[in-house]
Design a protein around this motif. Structure first.
Motif, PDB file in Angstrom:
ATOM      1  N   GLY A   1       9.740   6.546  14.376  1.00  0.00           N
ATOM      2  CA  GLY A   1      10.562   5.608  13.623  1.00  0.00           C
ATOM      3  C   GLY A   1       9.789   4.392  13.152  1.00  0.00           C
ATOM      4  O   GLY A   1      10.183   3.742  12.181  1.00  0.00           O
ATOM      5  N   LYS A   2       8.684   4.056  13.843  1.00  0.00           N
ATOM      6  CA  LYS A   2       7.830   2.965  13.380  1.00  0.00           C
ATOM      7  C   LYS A   2       7.016   3.467  12.181  1.00  0.00           C
ATOM      8  O   LYS A   2       6.722   4.652  12.066  1.00  0.00           O
ATOM      9  N   THR A   3       6.645   2.550  11.309  1.00  0.00           N
ATOM     10  CA  THR A   3       6.014   2.931  10.053  1.00  0.00           C
ATOM     11  C   THR A   3       4.681   2.227   9.836  1.00  0.00           C
ATOM     12  O   THR A   3       4.382   1.213  10.481  1.00  0.00           O
ATOM     13  N   ARG A   4       3.914   2.753   8.906  1.00  0.00           N
ATOM     14  CA  ARG A   4       2.655   2.090   8.535  1.00  0.00           C
ATOM     15  C   ARG A   4       2.918   0.720   7.928  1.00  0.00           C
ATOM     16  O   ARG A   4       2.127  -0.211   8.125  1.00  0.00           O
ATOM     17  N   ASP A   5       4.010   0.585   7.199  1.00  0.00           N
ATOM     18  CA  ASP A   5       4.334  -0.723   6.626  1.00  0.00           C
ATOM     19  C   ASP A   5       4.527  -1.765   7.722  1.00  0.00           C
ATOM     20  O   ASP A   5       4.072  -2.912   7.592  1.00  0.00           O
ATOM     21  N   LEU A   6       5.199  -1.373   8.815  1.00  0.00           N
ATOM     22  CA  LEU A   6       5.403  -2.297   9.932  1.00  0.00           C
ATOM     23  C   LEU A   6       4.061  -2.655  10.561  1.00  0.00           C
ATOM     24  O   LEU A   6       3.797  -3.836  10.859  1.00  0.00           O
ATOM     25  N   ILE A   7       3.199  -1.671  10.768  1.00  0.00           N
ATOM     26  CA  ILE A   7       1.865  -1.930  11.324  1.00  0.00           C
ATOM     27  C   ILE A   7       1.062  -2.825  10.392  1.00  0.00           C
ATOM     28  O   ILE A   7       0.384  -3.770  10.834  1.00  0.00           O
ATOM     29  N   ASP A   8       1.134  -2.566   9.105  1.00  0.00           N
ATOM     30  CA  ASP A   8       0.385  -3.371   8.141  1.00  0.00           C
ATOM     31  C   ASP A   8       0.836  -4.828   8.172  1.00  0.00           C
ATOM     32  O   ASP A   8       0.007  -5.750   8.062  1.00  0.00           O
ATOM     33  N   ARG A   9       2.140  -5.061   8.325  1.00  0.00           N
ATOM     34  CA  ARG A   9       2.638  -6.439   8.410  1.00  0.00           C
ATOM     35  C   ARG A   9       2.091  -7.133   9.648  1.00  0.00           C
ATOM     36  O   ARG A   9       1.677  -8.297   9.601  1.00  0.00           O
ATOM     37  N   PHE A  10       2.095  -6.400  10.780  1.00  0.00           N
ATOM     38  CA  PHE A  10       1.586  -6.989  12.012  1.00  0.00           C
ATOM     39  C   PHE A  10       0.101  -7.295  11.902  1.00  0.00           C
ATOM     40  O   PHE A  10      -0.355  -8.398  12.261  1.00  0.00           O
ATOM     41  N   VAL A  11      -0.687  -6.343  11.406  1.00  0.00           N
ATOM     42  CA  VAL A  11      -2.137  -6.541  11.302  1.00  0.00           C
ATOM     43  C   VAL A  11      -2.449  -7.680  10.338  1.00  0.00           C
ATOM     44  O   VAL A  11      -3.355  -8.496  10.584  1.00  0.00           O
TER      45      VAL A  11
END
Length: 399
Positions: free
Chosen positions: A370-380
């Motif tokens: 359910g987690k996405t690359r977009d969410l990871i990209d925002r965090f990074v």
């Protein structure tokens, strides 16, 4: 007052619910630090049961009893599904749906105490905090064994501790909690190596109890090639096994599943009031949790569960690369882990992204379904901005 009308003494209560929902939705946009899958499918098929009080009171395999509004028939199937995944013997399995892995471990320790009077409990320093609490509740002596830098129990230290315990209490049994995915790094204690360690310490097979606390990693690991994963199933020597439902399986409320060898289970006999045997920690148990678990297991099936696990690991590998690309150290405890560990970010970033941290200065994100690359990209991107201008980058703690 008409049915369903707002309470006149609190006309704002619906507004308070609206505000609570808005707050929780806002927080969910930054939810990376704790394990919980968010890819919940359409649950309309089971939502029609929400107005029924479903109470699975008594023995999970006893379909009778005084109370008929229960879901034990599907609870039994949920237990069988998990038991099949972890190689529980077909003619020697027992289990039920719990409130979560804390209750599952409490139940396993309770059963172990009844089966092995005088035994001590051994667990790594990276084991879940509830292990110490459960041992205290049951009055069981607990020996904490050092973990290595990635969070896996040190088998040499376990052997020494068990040997010393048996020197002091000749013939005493040993109960070992094997953590299958530690809370901080998702390291795995290999149950097959633990079983061999107990043998080397002189513990007879009948005096051993290995409980696999596999809250997060149990089902994803069970879907891997057995040759590529550590040992953690009944074929590897475990006597009881626990997994959470609200982590990988995505139930929107805490629950768990415990499976054990039936010949090591001891109940408390039949209760007149319920007309059913008593064999669980709680008397009344949710009948809704087994229903949701049953539906989700059948909705995805083994192929769908496997796809979700692969996607989560791919996202974890992507996260690790992205952190390395901005110069921030990152690592995973084992190749199948969803968890990416890195040095604790600046506090102002943690104020926005609430991540779990430890006493060693580490933090982590857990790349659940359910987690996405977009969410990871925002965090990074936020992390890169937070560390801009840093004089030096931190060093990773792990080897």
């Amino acid at each position: 007052m008409t049915a369903g009308a707002p309470f006149p003494e609190d006309p704002t209560f619906l507004g308070r619910l609206d505000q609570l929902h808005a707050d929780l939705t806002r927080h969910s946009a930054y939810d990376l630090g704790f394990p919980g899958a968010t890819d919940l499918p359409d649950m309309t098929a089971v939502s029609r049961f929400e107005r029924l009080l479903l109470n699975n009171v008594g023995h999970p395999y006893a379909a009778g009893g005084s109370y008929r509004l229960h879901t034990k028939i599907v609870e039994h199937e949920v237990v069988q599904f998990v038991a099949d995944l972890v190689d529980a013997p077909l003619d020697n399995r027992h289990g039920y749906v719990t409130t979560g892995s804390t209750e599952s471990t409490l139940w396993a320790l309770w059963q172990a105490r009844r089966h092995l009077p005088g035994a001590a409990v051994f667990a790594s320093t990276a084991a879940h905090y509830s292990v110490a609490k459960n041992a205290e509740l049951l009055g069981l002596p607990l020996h904490l064994i050092p973990a290595d830098t990635r969070g896996e129990i040190r088998y040499d230290a376990l052997r020494a501790a068990v040997t010393e315990h048996r020197r002091r209490r000749r013939g005493a049994g040993a109960v070992v909690i094997a953590t299958i995915g530690t809370t901080m790094t998702e390291a795995v204690d290999d149950a097959a190596l633990i079983d061999k360690t107990l043998a080397l310490a002189g513990v007879d097979p009948g005096q051993r109890w290995i409980h696999a606390d596999a809250a997060l990693a149990g089902i994803p690991l069970a879907l891997c090639d057995p040759l590529s994963r550590p040992g953690f199933t009944f074929a590897d020597g475990v006597h009881s096994f626990a997994v959470s439902g609200h982590k990988f399986l995505a139930t929107p409320f805490p629950c768990g599943i415990v499976v054990a060898l039936a010949d090591r289970h001891t109940g408390r006999g039949s209760i007149t009031y319920t007309a059913a045997p008593d064999s669980t920690i709680t008397g009344s148990r949710s009948g809704h949790a087994p229903l949701w678990l049953w539906y989700l297991l059948r909705y995805w099936g083994l192929p769908g569960l496997r796809r979700r696990a692969i996607a989560a690991r791919d996202l974890a590998a992507y996260t690790e690369r992205q952190l390395h690309d901005i110069g921030w150290p990152a690592w995973r405890a084992q190749e199948h882990a969803f968890t990416v560990v890195f040095p604790r970010p600046p506090q102002h970033l943690l104020d926005r992204w609430p991540l779990a941290t430890d006493e060693h200065g580490n933090a982590h994100v857990v790349c659940m379904p359910g987690k996405t690359r977009d969410l990871i990209d925002r965090f990074v991107a936020d992390l890169a901005h937070a560390i801009t201008g840093a004089v030096s980058l931190p060093k990773t703690v792990a080897c």
